[in-house]
Motif scaffolding. Structure first.
Motif, short mmCIF file in Angstrom:
data_model
loop_
_atom_site.label_atom_id
_atom_site.label_comp_id
_atom_site.label_asym_id
_atom_site.label_seq_id
_atom_site.Cartn_x
_atom_site.Cartn_y
_atom_site.Cartn_z
N ASP A 510 -9.52 6.02 -3.86
CA ASP A 510 -8.54 6.49 -2.89
C ASP A 510 -7.38 5.49 -2.76
N LEU A 511 -7.69 4.21 -2.73
CA LEU A 511 -6.63 3.20 -2.60
C LEU A 511 -5.75 3.17 -3.84
N LEU A 512 -6.34 3.31 -5.02
CA LEU A 512 -5.54 3.37 -6.24
C LEU A 512 -4.55 4.54 -6.19
N GLU A 513 -5.02 5.70 -5.71
CA GLU A 513 -4.14 6.86 -5.62
C GLU A 513 -3.03 6.66 -4.59
N ALA A 669 5.39 -5.46 -0.12
CA ALA A 669 4.20 -5.99 0.53
C ALA A 669 3.85 -5.19 1.78
N ALA A 670 4.86 -4.84 2.58
CA ALA A 670 4.60 -4.06 3.80
C ALA A 670 4.06 -2.68 3.46
N ALA A 671 4.57 -2.08 2.38
CA ALA A 671 4.09 -0.76 1.98
C ALA A 671 2.64 -0.82 1.52
N ILE A 672 2.29 -1.89 0.81
CA ILE A 672 0.91 -2.05 0.36
C ILE A 672 -0.02 -2.22 1.55
N ARG A 673 0.38 -3.03 2.55
CA ARG A 673 -0.46 -3.21 3.73
C ARG A 673 -0.70 -1.88 4.45
N ARG A 674 0.35 -1.07 4.56
CA ARG A 674 0.18 0.24 5.21
C ARG A 674 -0.80 1.10 4.43
N ALA A 675 -0.72 1.06 3.11
CA ALA A 675 -1.64 1.86 2.29
C ALA A 675 -3.08 1.42 2.49
N VAL A 676 -3.32 0.09 2.61
CA VAL A 676 -4.69 -0.40 2.82
C VAL A 676 -5.19 0.03 4.19
N GLU A 678 -4.23 2.63 5.92
CA GLU A 678 -4.48 4.06 5.90
C GLU A 678 -5.78 4.40 5.18
N ALA A 679 -6.13 3.60 4.15
CA ALA A 679 -7.37 3.84 3.42
C ALA A 679 -8.58 3.48 4.28
N ASP A 680 -8.48 2.35 5.02
CA ASP A 680 -9.56 1.94 5.93
C ASP A 680 -9.00 0.88 6.86
N ALA A 681 -8.81 1.22 8.11
CA ALA A 681 -8.23 0.29 9.09
C ALA A 681 -9.18 -0.84 9.44
N GLY A 682 -10.45 -0.73 9.09
CA GLY A 682 -11.42 -1.77 9.45
C GLY A 682 -11.42 -2.97 8.53
#
Length: 831
Positions: A510-513, A669-676, A678-682
């Motif tokens: 999911d994170l790769l996508e 970098a900010a876009a990558i953090r948002r993606a992580v 969204e994939a799992d906030a924990g």
């Protein structure tokens, strides 16, 4: 003594320009020496802050446990062992006052709603008591905390983590924090100066080894004799020698190996069995712990220490030259004192005391230079380069070193000028003929010798700066087998939350996508290793049709990767193809060129098969491609590597993700953090860095040596130029009457200019020749630190000689030009 001291202070105050020049020269030399010594002391010389560190040893050797299958996992360069072996040694080696085991693992720590990524140290219950490390708050982990697996969820915080992440709140003791989502009671905070046993790798939290499943939830290895993951340290009993402790360990370990052979499948070849029984656990002195930081920094810091010592010698020669000139100006004073009955020894003592005052003032100013230099170095130091083991604070060892250095400097630069100044020709001096006596005397010769020494040492430093700068440039520009431009990396460990294989793989997919869907992205890939990830693992493999080893069983590095990995990282494929999502049902692998050269030389590896594990595993994986070698450390040979789909890992692990920007990298970098999130906030938000930055950080020591050696070379050249200027100006002043006579008799200004420059040229040429010879002789000792360049590189030697000659010529030109403009009438009246 007090009277002499006050007299020395008054004498120095009467010559403020001389005093300032001498103190500044010494401050730069002593400050640079103290700064490098402070780093050398903290990284190389200082022992661990534990009780009686000289009796601490690390256990080093090979152990695989009974049976055919074994695996290992480590975060440092020292040997690792299984936990059951620890219990055997703890209970059976009588020479140990205590033996402990430890291992680190990444975790997430949550307190008051805030989650932080952290490093946990799994420790045996006797860890702190064996080391003699106290707690500053609460208590440390005790043997009773390390009982039944999972029964005692307690934790001790490191002082740095407690102060930097938890606000140094003393109320944290007996509070509950969540580690990997499970509650742990904080029972204490460790002492401020203790950063674990691995230099450069500081744990944030310590937990009992019995809580292993909470820290590494995908593994259950406490009873597994074939899985090595722990470092062992032991404290030798008082009165026991290292040799006796080694002999006792050998006996116990041999018995353990024999028991393993009876329990597992013994090697069929008697020679293999005999070789296995010859394995031993070496007891290595561990007063400084596992010295990875020392291994990385020792040689560069030693080289820098030699360089700053040369800078200090140049500074001392410069001050000695100033003292000689000052002594020349005080000849009449000294001659009068001698004529009135003063003892020469007392005068020498007075002049030495003035030199000591200069050295102490230089040392005091040097401490400021040291502080600014060390703080500056630490600010540009990569965060993971020293791991809290290096600080910019002064301690008694550094102060003692600075004081000793100042005394040595005082003797070095003040003794000979003092002896020189206190033996004048008293009669000639009292008749105002000192200028004639000294213009061509021993005083002038001494100053010329000192300047020649300065030039020689400066050439040596400039050559060193050129060699190290060229080597660093070669390392930065070396081909690494992949494209680092606009490539960013970060790591995420899904197993901190999702312990199951299917759940972890689903998160990674999911994170790769999500990453691939970000705007401005041209490639995304992930793997459990990868360039500059600091990760990777190895195991035995069974090969089909390999004729290189004579056997079908070998070892190799293994990396689990995502589809499109090679395309995203810009790694060329030499043959075949890389796998994709359609290969999920089969088990394809890609190997690198080093693998082919080692196991399939002059053969086509495509279509061959291999298996992961022991000699009896099925050959179920087909080689479908050959990738170019990737070099993260261009100094070392490339390891043979097998790549396979990450979805086929039996146990999920941390993944390193690589994201390539198509153009503008702003906001990536900010876009990558948002993606992580969204994939799992924990999951903790990862650190995201450009790969080019990681490359520069990996070469930090080489770049630091290049920058500092260049700075030392420039400083030495400036000091040498000042020395040349001083000697020539002094000579011109003493020869003013002679030059006036020459010009009155018809000498042209150009001839006078040439005469003075030739005089300087002979002195500088001698220094350059001596310096080049010394550099050529010493170059063989630094060649091991160089890359892509020889220690006797002629262009660098020629450039150093030309640079020193040019700077010296400029320094001599000013007094030479003044000499050519002397008015003969005024000169003939000159005394």
């Amino acid at each position: 003594m007090l009277v002499d001291l006050l007299h020395g202070v008054r004498a120095l105050r009467r010559s403020p320009v001389f005093t300032l020049a001498a103190v500044l020269s010494l401050a730069l030399g002593i400050g640079a020496n103290t700064a490098i010594f402070s780093l050398l002391d903290q990284v190389v010389l200082r022992s661990l802050p534990v009780a009686d560190p000289e009796r601490l040893v690390a256990l080093h050797g090979d152990y695989s446990g009974p049976g055919e299958h074994s695996s290992s996992w480590t975060t440092n360069s020292e040997s690792v062992f299984p936990y059951p072996l620890y219990r055997d040694l703890r209970d059976r080696v009588p020479a140990f006052a205590g033996i402990l085991a430890c291992a680190t693992a990444p975790v997430r720590v949550t307190w008051q709603g805030s989650t932080q990524a952290a490093q946990a140290e799994l420790t045996t219950g006797n860890y702190f008591t064996t080391l003699g490390v106290p707690a500053i708050l609460g208590r440390t982990i005790a043997p009773q905390d390390d009982g039944a697996p999972g029964a005692h969820p307690v934790a001790v915080l490191s002082h740095s983590f407690w102060s930097s992440h938890l606000g140094a709140n003393p109320a944290i003791v007996n509070q509950t924090v969540a580690i990997n989502g499970q509650p742990f009671v904080v029972i204490g905070v460790s002492s401020a100066n203790f950063n674990g046993l691995v230099q450069g790798d500081s744990p944030d939290v310590f937990v009992p080894i019995a809580m292993q499943r909470a820290i590494t939830p995908t593994e259950d290895v406490l009873e597994d004799r074939t899985h090595s993951w722990l470092n062992f340290f032991a404290r030798i009993k008082p009165g026991e020698s290292l040799a006796k402790a080694q002999a006792a360990t050998d006996v116990v370990f041999h018995a353990i190996l024999e028991a393993d052979l009876r329990q597992g499948a013994a090697p069929r070849d008697p020679k293999d069995r005999e070789a296995l029984l010859k394995n031993r656990l070496a007891l290595l002195p561990a007063a400084r712990g596992i010295t990875e930081l020392r291994e990385k920094w020792e040689k560069p810091l030693t080289v820098l220490m030699i360089m700053v010592a040369l800078v200090l010698l140049i500074a001392c020669a410069n001050v000695a030259g100033l003292l000689v000139a000052r002594g020349t100006g005080r000849q009449r004073e000294i001659a009068i004192r001698l004529a009135l009955g003063a003892k020469r020894g007392l005068l020498v003592k007075q002049l030495l005391l003035e030199g000591l005052l200069l050295a102490i003032a230089g040392a005091a100013a040097g401490l400021l230079v040291e502080h600014w230099s060390t703080v500056g170095l630490l600010r540009i130091l990569p965060r993971d380069a020293a791991g809290g083991w290096v600080s910019g604070s002064l301690d008694l060892r550094v102060l003692a070193y600075t004081l000793a250095l100042s005394v040595v400097c005082a003797l070095l630069f003040a003794l000979i000028p003092a002896l020189q100044a206190t033996k004048p020709n008293v009669a000639a001096t009292l008749k105002n003929q000192a200028s004639n006596v000294l213009s061509g005397g021993s005083s002038a010769r001494l100053r010329r010798v000192l300047v020649t020494v300065q030039v020689a040492l400066s050439v040596l430093l400039v050559v060193g700066a050129g060699l190290f700068s060229a080597s660093a440039a070669n390392l930065v520009n070396a081909s690494r087998g992949f494209r680092a431009e606009r490539l960013w990396m970060f790591s995420v460990d899904a197993t901190l939350i999702r312990t199951g294989r299917a759940a972890a793989n689903a998160f990674y997919r999911d994170l790769l996508e999500r990453l691939a869907a970000l705007p401005g992205i041209s490639g995304v890939a992930g793997g459990d290793g990868g360039p500059y990830s600091g990760a990777g693992w190895g195991m035995g493999i069974r090969l089909e049709g390999s004729e290189a080893t004579g056997k079908d069983f070998a070892t190799s590095r293994i990396e689990a990767i995502s589809p499109a990995y090679f395309r995203a990282l810009g790694i060329p494929l030499r043959a075949g193809r890389e796998f994709n999502e359609r290969d999920a049902a089969v088990e394809p692998v890609v190997v690198n060129e080093a693998f082919v050269k080692r196991y399939f030389p002059k053969q086509n590896p495509l279509g061959r098969h291999l298996g992961f594990g022991g000699p009896k595993v099925p050959l179920n994986r087909e080689i479908v491609g050959v990738a170019a070698d990737v070099r993260t450390n261009v100094r070392r040979p490339v390891s043979s590597t097998v790549f396979f789909p990450y979805t086929q890992r039996e146990v999920p692990a941390r993944m390193v993700f690589y994201v390539r920007a198509a153009g503008n990298e702003a906001g990536l970098a900010a876009a990558i953090r948002r993606a992580v999130r969204e994939a799992d906030a924990g999951l903790p938000v990862p650190e995201i860095q450009p790969v080019e930055l990681r490359i520069r950080e990996a070469l930090y020591t080489e770049r630091l040596v290049a920058v500092l050696s260049s700075a030392f070379g420039i400083l030495a050249t400036l000091l040498a130029a000042i020395g040349v200027y001083g000697v020539i100006a002094f000579a011109v002043a003493r020869r003013t009457a002679e030059i006036g006579v020459r010009m009155a008799l018809g000498a042209l200004p150009a001839a006078v200019l040439r005469m003075v420059l030739l005089d300087a040229g002979r002195m500088v040429a001698a220094g350059i020749v001596i310096g080049l010879g010394a550099a050529f002789t010493l170059s063989r000792y630094v060649e091991s630190q160089l890359f892509g360049i020889q220690g006797a590189d002629l262009p660098i030697y020629a450039g150093a000689a030309a640079a020193l000659a040019a700077v010296a010529a400029l320094a001599a030109l000013v007094p030479a030009w003044k000499a050519s403009r002397i008015d003969p009438i005024s000169a003939l009246r000159y005394e």
